[in-house]
Each structure stands twice: as C-alpha cells, then as structure tokens.
Design a protein around this motif. Structure first.
Motif, short mmCIF file in Angstrom:
data_model
loop_
_atom_site.label_atom_id
_atom_site.label_comp_id
_atom_site.label_asym_id
_atom_site.label_seq_id
_atom_site.Cartn_x
_atom_site.Cartn_y
_atom_site.Cartn_z
N ARG A 133 25.87 -63.53 17.42
CA ARG A 133 25.86 -64.23 16.13
C ARG A 133 24.58 -63.91 15.36
O ARG A 133 24.61 -63.67 14.16
CB ARG A 133 26.00 -65.74 16.38
N TRP A 134 23.45 -63.86 16.05
CA TRP A 134 22.18 -63.54 15.42
C TRP A 134 22.18 -62.10 14.90
O TRP A 134 21.72 -61.83 13.79
CB TRP A 134 21.04 -63.74 16.43
N LEU A 135 22.73 -61.16 15.70
CA LEU A 135 22.79 -59.76 15.27
C LEU A 135 23.70 -59.59 14.04
O LEU A 135 23.37 -58.84 13.12
CB LEU A 135 23.28 -58.86 16.41
N ARG A 136 24.83 -60.30 14.03
CA ARG A 136 25.72 -60.24 12.88
C ARG A 136 25.03 -60.79 11.63
O ARG A 136 25.14 -60.24 10.54
CB ARG A 136 27.02 -61.00 13.15
N LYS A 140 24.06 -58.63 8.31
CA LYS A 140 24.58 -59.08 7.02
C LYS A 140 23.45 -59.25 6.00
O LYS A 140 23.62 -58.98 4.81
CB LYS A 140 25.33 -60.40 7.21
N ASN A 141 22.28 -59.68 6.44
CA ASN A 141 21.15 -59.94 5.54
C ASN A 141 20.23 -58.76 5.32
O ASN A 141 19.23 -58.88 4.64
CB ASN A 141 20.35 -61.13 6.06
N VAL A 142 20.51 -57.62 5.94
CA VAL A 142 19.64 -56.45 5.76
C VAL A 142 19.99 -55.69 4.51
O VAL A 142 20.92 -55.68 3.88
CB VAL A 142 19.73 -55.52 6.99
#
Length: 142
Positions: A133-136, A140-142
C-alpha cells in the motif's frame, strides 16, 4: 480503558487462571486481516489454565486430606490452623500431578505454538499489505 485511549491495557490477574487479561487498542481503520492477526490466544489460554488450576487445587486438597487421614490427623490442628505436609510429601504430589498431566501439557504447548505461528504468519501478511500500500501510494504521488 477510556474510549480515547490509544494503548493496550493489562488487567489484574484472573482469580482462576492467574493470567492477566489484555485489552488491545484497535485502530479506527484496522483492516479485516489486521483484526484477525490481532486476535490473540487469550480465550484458549484462560480456559486451559483455569481448568488446570482448578484440577490442581482440588487434587492437592484431596492428596493432603488422604495423607493426613493416613497419619490419623485432622485437616485443622488444635489451634484451628490448616494442617500442612512437609516438602518431601508435597514433592510426591507435584511429581504425580505433573506425570498425570504430561500429555495435556504437551498438547497445550503444541496448540500454543500453532496459534503463535498463525499470528506471526498473519502479521507478516499485514506487514506485506502495508508495504505494498505504501509503495502504491509513493508511486502514485511521484
């Protein structure tokens, strides 16, 4: 515990099992997987140790009574104090009790290890789900 508490709470020892009950903090957005992983083996442990301690106390009283009766003594001495046996006599009881309950203790230990392995496995799944979840989120925010 108060409704606003964000900590686990540990209660006083149970009078039958001698185990201290724990009330775990439940985060507001806890997932079903996290809920399953957080459910500890408390109920099984409480039940086992309450039954075990009850049987222990009962058999101990019966043992003391039978030994005192064999000696021609009463359960209470002349001052009203409860009569006791010496350490060697009680060692016989403890050895016999442990021998009689060996299989029960082995089964409890096996079950305990299984429950803890399951909890560890579920916590691993929770950690993996959080990492994904953190990686997703990061992607998404990059």
């Amino acid at each position: 515990p108060p409704a606003h508490s964000r900590n686990d709470w540990i209660g006083p020892p149970d009078k039958h099992s001698n185990l201290r009950p724990v009330i775990f903090y439940v985060p507001p957005k806890e997932s079903p997987l996290e809920r399953r992983a957080g459910q500890g083996p408390q109920a099984c442990d409480q039940r086992f140790w309450a039954q075990h301690n009850r049987a222990f106390r009962q058999e101990k009283e019966e043992f003391i009574y039978s030994r005192l009766k064999a000696k021609g003594l009463e359960m209470r001495d002349e001052t009203g104090q409860k009569a006791t046996l010496n350490a060697e006599e009680m060692a016989d009881f403890y050895k016999d009790f442990l021998s009689k309950n060996f299989r029960k203790h082995m089964q409890y230990n096996r079950d305990w290890y299984k429950r803890n392995f399951t909890i560890t496995f579920l916590m691993g799944q929770v950690a993996l789900a959080r990492a994904l979840r953190w990686l997703r989120w990061k992607k998404k925010n990059v």
